[in-house]
Design an enzyme around this catalytic site. Structure first.
Site, PDB file in Angstrom:
ATOM      1  N   LYS A 115      84.178  39.171  -6.668  1.00 41.19           N
ATOM      2  CA  LYS A 115      82.732  39.227  -6.885  1.00 41.19           C
ATOM      3  C   LYS A 115      82.346  38.232  -7.955  1.00 41.19           C
ATOM      4  O   LYS A 115      83.175  37.863  -8.795  1.00 41.19           O
ATOM      5  CB  LYS A 115      82.315  40.634  -7.340  1.00 41.19           C
ATOM      6  CG  LYS A 115      80.854  40.924  -7.135  1.00 41.19           C
ATOM      7  CD  LYS A 115      80.613  41.414  -5.726  1.00 41.19           C
ATOM      8  CE  LYS A 115      79.192  41.795  -5.477  1.00 41.19           C
ATOM      9  NZ  LYS A 115      79.093  42.597  -4.234  1.00 41.19           N
ATOM     10  N   ASP A 155      74.468  38.374  -2.714  1.00 38.58           N
ATOM     11  CA  ASP A 155      74.387  39.754  -3.207  1.00 38.58           C
ATOM     12  C   ASP A 155      72.962  39.916  -3.769  1.00 38.58           C
ATOM     13  O   ASP A 155      72.062  39.204  -3.330  1.00 38.58           O
ATOM     14  CB  ASP A 155      75.482  40.010  -4.254  1.00 38.58           C
ATOM     15  CG  ASP A 155      75.699  41.489  -4.528  1.00 38.58           C
ATOM     16  OD1 ASP A 155      76.253  42.188  -3.665  1.00 38.58           O
ATOM     17  OD2 ASP A 155      75.285  41.977  -5.607  1.00 38.58           O
TER      18      ASP A 155
HETATM   19  N1  GLU Z   1      77.415  41.299  -1.315  1.00 37.84           N
HETATM   20  C1  GLU Z   1      77.765  42.009  -0.125  1.00 37.84           C
HETATM   21  C2  GLU Z   1      78.581  43.230  -0.472  1.00 37.84           C
HETATM   22  O1  GLU Z   1      78.517  43.741  -1.561  1.00 37.84           O
HETATM   23  C3  GLU Z   1      78.402  41.109   0.922  1.00 37.84           C
HETATM   24  C4  GLU Z   1      79.669  40.431   0.498  1.00 37.84           C
HETATM   25  C5  GLU Z   1      80.158  39.372   1.483  1.00 37.84           C
HETATM   26  O2  GLU Z   1      79.562  39.180   2.512  1.00 37.84           O
HETATM   27  O3  GLU Z   1      81.167  38.745   1.142  1.00 37.84           O
HETATM   28  O4  GLU Z   1      79.269  43.775   0.340  1.00 37.84           O
END
Ligand code: GLU
Length: 420
Positions: A115, A155
């Site tokens: 993340k 996100d």
């Molecule tokens: N931000 C989204 C999540 O928390 C998607 C993450 C992604 O597609 O890599 O799942």
């Protein structure tokens, strides 16, 4: 030169990472797991913290703080979004990277977890400042990411335009076109159809599957958060026609109408006024009040730590669909379980986003693009199949969906560790 804000100590008292660890440990205790493996699974592989100097429109340089935490790559390249928010801090990004690891594992997609984030309120930046910040972030993480190592995505407060700038910056640094290095891109730059609505759509599939196996007294729904996940969830749910959305909130406040809200109109209202409040004849409420409404389904789709030991006893909704990451604290989760509220955990309920990110990555790697219907059907199949596994396991062992999800993910990870 202004000094960038560094949130070493996160706002509030609750450590999101400690909370996620407690949930994980609660599940890990139920299965046999060696302490060395446990240690491996709970330590991030790499944590990067950096500064991003941005020349603001005023001509002054402002320094922003960015993070990328790569948690685990046992099952494949690491995967996870980038959040732009004033409350971003190392603890939060670490927790979110940890959650991504388990989310990808139970979603049955070949990714690990990561993340990223920047401490910033993007609403205070001009478009050119936002572009410079997004490119600066990518320039800082480019040596550590890539289609086979770590693949970022959107996100909270990040979108396809920001992914376009980041993807372009990555390509310049790599000296080649690498669309698979980032997902959530605009369609014309190699994005997947259905990715923008995927988190909301996945949440709908989750709700419809759960509703088949539990007894819901009625059909009323309250949604906390009206960003990408919350608003798409609301829009799709309205089209489905099986439920009635009676309350919605965003960071500026909430609205309640027992007769049901007109969601298409609410989306237009939010676009023109920038908020959901002051909408038609609806009653004004706060985001906290929304959580305690007498509804059948509650959908936290905003930030973490919203349902806590202080308000868990007051939650009346029979079913809670966690579209946000980490909206329920560990203590609250135990209270809800004891009270008979059914929680559909974040790592399953909001997995639609990363599942379609996986589809995007596959399409980029094969240079073969799918129709919207294909994406939709493949997402439905994954969500349905993943829920079936979750449901059967929790029924068999009489444990919550969250604990079942963690156990299944941990067992998969242990198998990978042993084989390696
Ligand atoms: N931000 C989204 C999540 O928390 C998607 C993450 C992604 O597609 O890599 O799942």
């Amino acid at each position: 030169m202004e000094i960038g804000q560094k949130n070493h100590k996160c706002v509030g008292n609750t450590s999101m990472f400690e909370n996620a660890l407690e949930e994980f440990s609660h599940a890990a205790e139920k299965i046999k797991i060696d302490s060395d493996v446990l240690e491996m699974l709970t330590q991030p592989k790499r944590a990067i913290e950096f500064s991003i100097p941005v020349k603001m429109d005023s001509g002054k340089i402002k320094v922003f703080i960015g993070y990328r935490i790569q948690f685990n790559n046992l099952l494949g390249p690491m995967k996870g979004g980038i959040r732009f928010h004033p409350k971003v801090c190392a603890d939060e990004v670490e927790a979110l990277a940890f959650l991504m690891t388990w989310k990808c594992a139970i979603s049955d997609i070949p990714f690990g977890g990561a993340k990223g984030g920047i401490v910033v309120d993007p609403k205070e930046l001009s478009k050119s400042e936002l572009e410079a910040l997004s490119r600066g972030y990518m320039a800082a993480v480019a040596p550590f990411i890539g289609p086979k190592t770590d693949i970022p995505a959107p996100d909270i407060n990040t979108n396809a335009q920001i992914m376009a700038w980041m993807s372009d910056e990555y390509n310049k640094i790599a000296g080649q076109n690498e669309p698979a290095a980032i997902t959530g891109k605009p369609i014309v730059l190699g994005g997947s159809l259905g990715r923008d609505t995927a988190t909301g759509q996945g949440g709908i599939f989750a709700l419809l599957e759960v509703a088949k196996v539990i007894d819901l007294p009625g059909k009323t729904v309250a949604i906390q958060g009206f960003g990408n996940a919350g608003s798409n969830f609301a829009e799709i749910l309205e089209k489905e026609g099986k439920f009635k959305i009676v309350a919605v909130s965003d960071s500026k406040g909430g609205i309640y109408d027992p007769d049901g809200l007109d969601i298409s109109e609410l989306i237009r209202h939010k676009k023109t006024t920038g908020r959901v409040s002051r909408f038609n004849n609806s009653q004004e409420i706060t985001g906290e009040e929304l959580l305690e409404l007498d509804v059948d389904v509650l959908v936290p789709a905003a930030l973490e730590n919203q349902i806590t030991k202080e308000n868990a006893d007051k939650i009346k909704a029979k079913l809670i669909i966690e579209l946000a990451n980490g909206p329920t604290t560990f203590e609250a989760d135990e209270i809800l379980f004891k009270n008979g509220n059914i929680v559909v955990p974040d790592i399953f309920a909001n997995s639609g986003g990363v599942i379609v990110s996986y589809f995007e990555w596959v399409q980029n790697n094969t240079r073969h693009y799918w129709s919207a219907e294909e994406v939709h059907e493949k997402l439905r199949e994954k969500m349905t199949c993943n829920f079936k596994r979750l449901f059967e396991y929790s029924e068999k062992h009489n444990i919550s969906f969250r604990t079942s999800a963690y156990i299944q993910a941990i067992e998969k990870m242990i198998e990978a560790v042993k084989l390696k």
